[in-house]
Design an enzyme around this catalytic site. Structure first.
Site, PDB file in Angstrom:
ATOM      1  N   CYS B  71      17.730 -15.654  56.039  1.00 39.15           N
ATOM      2  CA  CYS B  71      16.290 -15.892  55.830  1.00 39.15           C
ATOM      3  C   CYS B  71      15.952 -17.324  56.220  1.00 39.15           C
ATOM      4  O   CYS B  71      16.258 -18.257  55.475  1.00 39.15           O
ATOM      5  CB  CYS B  71      15.939 -15.613  54.372  1.00 39.15           C
ATOM      6  SG  CYS B  71      14.293 -16.172  53.892  1.00 39.15           S
ATOM      7  N   CYS B  74      13.731 -19.406  53.928  1.00 38.76           N
ATOM      8  CA  CYS B  74      14.479 -19.753  52.707  1.00 38.76           C
ATOM      9  C   CYS B  74      15.325 -21.002  52.947  1.00 38.76           C
ATOM     10  O   CYS B  74      15.347 -21.920  52.134  1.00 38.76           O
ATOM     11  CB  CYS B  74      15.432 -18.628  52.295  1.00 38.76           C
ATOM     12  SG  CYS B  74      14.664 -17.036  52.030  1.00 38.76           S
TER      13      CYS B  74
END
Lengths: 203, 184
Positions: B71, B74
Site C-alpha cells: 500500500c 500507507c
C-alpha cells in the site's frame, strides 16, 4: 381510548417492521443495497476506444461490474481471475465490465490501454475520470465487485472471493453468486466485505 | 630543500586533522545510528492481540495504523505515525501498527520488519495472522488501506474518516483527531 391504544400496540410493531425492512442499509455499502437498481454510468469510453453504456449489454444474463485500477496490487492480483471468469462464463451470457475511476499516477487512459493490451483483457476496461460511477455504486476499494441480475438489480456486492492469494481461496463469492443466479435462485450470500486499496476520490 | 619537508609537515598535519575529523564524523554517525536503531519486534496477531494492547493501555489513547507493504499511501504516511509516537508518547499516546501483509511468507515478513526498522517504529507492531485475506479485514473490521483507528482513554473505538467518507484520512486529519482525543 382503550381501542385506540390497542390499535397502536397492534399497528406500531408492523409499521416498525416495515420501516426496518425498507430502510436497512447494506452492511458494507452506505450508498447502495442489494436489490437496488444498478446506477446508470452513462457513456464511458473503454481502452478499445469504444463507448459503453449499461444498456448496451441488454442481451446479457448477468453483468459483473468491477471497480478496479492499474496500480493497486490487490486489484492487479485479481486481473487474472477476472479474465478467467469472463472466459468460463462467456457462453452463459455473463459479461464482466471493469471500470477505473482512479486518476492518480499510472491510472490515466493511456496507461490503462497498455495494461489491457499486456494482460489481454477479454472484457471492456472503462475509464471514468469523473468518478461518478463509483460514487453512485458506493464503491470504496479496488477491487469492488457488483453482480447485476437480468433486471439489472444488484444481486451480489463485495469482494471477488475471500483471499488475495488465489491458491488460498476457499469461498468464490462471485462465481457462487453467478452459479446460483444462472440456476434461477437468489444468491445465498448477497454481500461480503470488500477489501483492497481505498479508491482515490477527488475533492 | 627546506620547503619540501615543511610542505610535507603541513600535509601530514592536514592528513592527521582530516583523519581525526573523519573519525569524529564516523563516531558521530555511529552514535546517531545506534540511537535510531530501536529493537523492532513483529508479532503475529489479530483483533484479540490488538485488544490486549488497548486493555493494557488503560487511560491512554491508542492510535492504530493499518498498513501493508503493498500500500503506497500507507508507506508514504507511515513516517508521520512514527512522528506522532515520538511527539505524544509522554502525553499518553500509544501507537500500534498492524501490517495486513501475508504473515506466513518469511520473505514478506522480512520486508515488513525491514520497513519498520527503517522507519524506526519503536512501538508495538503486529502482522495480521490471516494475512491479506478477507477474513483478516473482517476480523479488524476494516475494508480499505490506509486505515486509522483511535481508541480513546475509555478504550472506545473510533474509526477515523475524512469529512467526505470516501476520501482517505490525511496526516492533518490524523493530527487533529489525535490532539482532540489526547485533550479529552
Amino acid at each position: 381510548m382503550a381501542t385506540k391504544s390497542n390499535l397502536l400496540v397492534r399497528v406500531l410493531p408492523a409499521v416498525m417492521l416495515v420501516l426496518s425492512v425498507c430502510c436497512v442499509a447494506a452492511e458494507y455499502n452506505t450508498t447502495l443495497d442489494v436489490g437496488d437498481a444498478a446506477p446508470d454510468w452513462g457513456a464511458l469510453v473503454g481502452t478499445d476506444e469504444e463507448t459503453y453504456r449499461l444498456s448496451d449489454f441488454g442481451d446479457k444474463e448477468l453483468i459483473v461490474v468491477v471497480f478496479t485500477c492499474n496500480t493497486c496490487p490487490v486489484a492487479v492480483d485479481y486481473e487474472g481471475r477476472m479474465i478467467a471468469l469472463q472466459k468460463d462464463y462467456n457462453a452463459k451470457g455473463v459479461q464482466v465490465v471493469a471500470i477505473n475511476v482512479n486518476t492518480n499516477d499510472g491510472n490515466d487512459y493511456e496507461a490503462m490501454k497498455v495494461r489491457a493490451a499486456e494482460k489481454q483483457f477479454n472484457f471492456p476496461y472503462l475509464y471514468d475520470e469523473t468518478q461518478q460511477s463509483a460514487r453512485d455504486f458506493g464503491a470504496t476499494v479496488t477491487p469492488h465487485v457488483f453482480v447485476l441480475d437480468k433486471d439489472r438489480k444488484v444481486a451480489y456486492m463485495g469482494a471477488f472471493d475471500d483471499h488475495r492469494d488465489e491458491s488460498k481461496v476457499e469461498n468464490h463469492h462471485v462465481r457462487t453468486a453467478i452459479d446460483q443466479l444462472l440456476d434461477g435462485k437468489t444468491p445465498q450470500v448477497t454481500e461480503t466485505r470488500q477489501f483492497g486499496c481505498g479508491i482515490k476520490y477527488h475533492d | 630543500m627546506v620547503r619540501l619537508p615543511l610542505l610535507r609537515r603541513w600535509l601530514l598535519v592536514g592528513l592527521a586533522m582530516s583523519c581525526v575529523c573523519g573519525i569524529l564524523a564516523c563516531s558521530g554517525a555511529g552514535v546517531s545510528s545506534s540511537d535510531q536503531e530501536v529493537a523492532i519486534e513483529l508479532t503475529t496477531g489479530g483483533m484479540a492481540e490488538l485488544q490486549q494492547i488497548v486493555d493494557d493501555s488503560q487511560g491512554k489513547v491508542v492510535l492504530v495504523d493499518f498498513w501493508a507493504t503493498w500500500c503506497s499511501p500507507c508507506r508514504k504516511q507511515f513516517p508521520h505515525t512514527v512522528e506522532l509516537h515520538e511527539q505524544y508518547a509522554d502525553d499518553g499516546l500509544v501507537v500500534v501498527s498492524v501490517s495486513m501483509d501475508d504473515s506466513e511468507d518469511p520473505e514478506i515478513r522480512e520486508q515488513v520488519l525491514g520497513f519498520l526498522t527503517k522507519m524506526g517504529a519503536g512501538f508495538s507492531n503486529l502482522i495480521s495472522r490471516h494475512g491479506d485475506s478477507q477474513q483478516a479485514f473482517e476480523e479488524f473490521d476494516i475494508s480499505a488501506l490506509p486505515h486509522y483507528v483511535l481508541f480513546d482513554r475509555d478504550g472506545k473505538r473510533h474509526d477515523l474518516t475524512s469529512p467526505d467518507p470516501a476520501k482517505p484520512v490525511t496526516t492533518e486529519i490524523l493530527d487533529q483527531r489525535v490532539a482532540e482525543y489526547l485533550d479529552r
